[in-house]
Design an enzyme around this catalytic site. Sequence first.
Site, short mmCIF file in Angstrom:
data_model
loop_
_atom_site.label_atom_id
_atom_site.label_comp_id
_atom_site.label_asym_id
_atom_site.label_seq_id
_atom_site.Cartn_x
_atom_site.Cartn_y
_atom_site.Cartn_z
N ASP A 1 -0.28 1.89 -5.00
CA ASP A 1 1.17 2.07 -4.98
C ASP A 1 1.52 3.56 -5.07
O ASP A 1 0.90 4.30 -5.83
CB ASP A 1 1.76 1.33 -6.20
CG ASP A 1 3.27 1.38 -6.24
OD1 ASP A 1 3.90 0.80 -5.34
OD2 ASP A 1 3.82 2.02 -7.16
N GLU B 1 -0.36 3.17 0.06
CA GLU B 1 1.06 3.14 0.42
C GLU B 1 1.53 4.59 0.43
O GLU B 1 1.73 5.19 -0.63
CB GLU B 1 1.86 2.33 -0.60
CG GLU B 1 3.29 2.13 -0.16
CD GLU B 1 4.34 2.38 -1.22
OE1 GLU B 1 5.52 2.18 -0.93
OE2 GLU B 1 4.00 2.81 -2.34
C1 NOJ Z 1 6.49 1.12 -4.03
C2 NOJ Z 1 6.68 -0.35 -4.11
O1 NOJ Z 1 6.45 -0.92 -2.84
C3 NOJ Z 1 8.08 -0.60 -4.61
O2 NOJ Z 1 8.40 -1.97 -4.56
C4 NOJ Z 1 8.21 -0.05 -6.01
O3 NOJ Z 1 9.54 -0.13 -6.42
C5 NOJ Z 1 7.79 1.43 -6.06
N1 NOJ Z 1 6.57 1.69 -5.35
C6 NOJ Z 1 7.58 1.88 -7.50
O4 NOJ Z 1 6.39 1.36 -8.00
#
Ligand code: NOJ
Length: 580
Positions: A212, A253
């Site tokens: 993440d 991500e």
């Molecule tokens: C990316 C995630 O996809 C999202 O859903 C989240 O709010 C943020 N990171 C913070 O962790």
Amino acid sequence: MTTGLVTRTGRWTVVSWYRNAVVYSLDVRTFQDSNGDGIGDLAGLRSRLDYLSRLGVTVLWLSPIHPSPYRDGGYDVTNYYDVDPSLGNLGDFTLLMNECDERGLRVMLDLVVNHTSDEHPWFTSARSDPRSPYRDWYVWSTEEPADSAEGMVFPGVQERTWTYDDAAGAWYHHRFYAFQPDLNTENPEVRAEILKVLAFWERLGVSGFRIDAAPFLVERTRPGGAQGRDYSFLVEIREQMSWLRGDAVLLAEANVPDEELYEFLGHADGAANRLQMLFAFRLNEALMLALAREDGSPVRDALEALPPLPRGGAWATFLRNHDEVDLSQLAEDERAEVMAAFGPDRRHQVYGRGIRRRLASMLGNDEARLRMAYSLQLTMPGTPVIRYGDEIGMGENLDLPEREAIRTPMQWSRRANGGFSTAAPDRLLRPVVDDATYGYTHVNVTDQRLEPDSTLSWFERSLHTLRECPEVGSGTTTVLTTDAGPAVLAHRTEATTGSMLFLHNLGEEDLVVRVEEMQSEEPVEVFADRTYGRELDLTALALAPRGFRWIRLRRGPADPLPGPEEVRDEETGPPAWTSA
Ligand code: NOJ
Ligand code: CA
């Protein structure tokens, strides 16, 4: 562990599992409730594994499952070594892993370590005492930083990135909401702890992690502005994971420009030495723009702009995910075009850059267009990631705040609460969609199973067919020129296992496509939006409005046969076949 394929010539070639996988993204809390408390849980998910197996997905990516106050869908963790009690306990998790193993399903978890919840005991300790051993686990400033109201990820909802904490008497940094203080990943103790978290879940059997907020995880945060990124932590993570489990995969991500993106894979002796997989955000935006314009050119341009990845690197493709459709990296006029087509109402929009809708409703519930869009995704280079509920064409609930609109319970049947839970409707974690078009009495798994031409049946067929086409995940993709105008995208993928041609008609006209450079002695149609007839003439291929065709041109390697070096280049890991 790898899967092998025997080519037509009897040669054995290795395909790393993640390049021939189909990832299914789900939130345990909205999937299936087993005990009637209105919240989906691990036992509920377990009871649905046969459904997932039959659908044809091979990897489950679970949204965060750790204890959390759930102020950001679980991306606000209070304990990395446990499962939230509403989902079950660690025993339930191991049972889930057992049953996934039985079915050959892999599990990936979200690794959310850029930040914790502000209720995590580490932060509680850090804020309460400057001498706390955890003080330096977070990022502090004694003065208000000049950039305290800059760099918000959720503009319009989040007001700042540095917040004053009374207990600490200092400002703490939070790239996301104020209740998500950023961990100080420059601190070796924090790194060591994160490596322990990885080891813990690896021991419980997971095949990898979705990292993440990867760019922020490696950011050198300072009051006044970040001082670049330090990617060394990604190498540490990769090294440890590879030692613990040779086939573990890390998926980043990172929605950043391409030049920066490749840093997340790293490069040593031609191979990716940081993470292996990247979400294809640029391709996602191009797909959205192409669908909005009914013109294949944005996808062609995006494919041509994708430089080859280092050995072992792979794209994860997606149309929709659990967040908004993020259009922030498009040019302003392009963003406006996509918004006008797919999110014209203010209520569709969020954070000034995105659309909080599911794909079915963005495409006006047009079945032919929806299938063509997914066919496009499935044939793009990389590993497809599908979001739960999209396989039946679920819609959203715009009365729910922000991204919760697209996080409603899975619709299993016409029964109360769509078969998601036996709780009273007002006790559900979130209401089940119940409107005239996308409500659970119209859109559900049980009805679609009985219908051979349903969206669900289409997904089952397309995913199983894709798994017979390893070229998509491991081959080289080329965009082809046709005489059919901009609505058509024609692309070919080549690998040692064979070669495939894909045609998509994004527009509304009946077309006949001539693909000139193409030669094949025995072309075979393996999947299409309709029956086009047995005779295949590559110089005159009919293509219906919103039509698509997957045509196998060749099985096995092109002539002349590649030498071992060539095969090794294409695949991950050591050469794994010998010539007969
Ligand atoms: C990316 C995630 O996809 C999202 O859903 C989240 O709010 C943020 N990171 C913070 O962790
Ligand atoms: Ca439950």
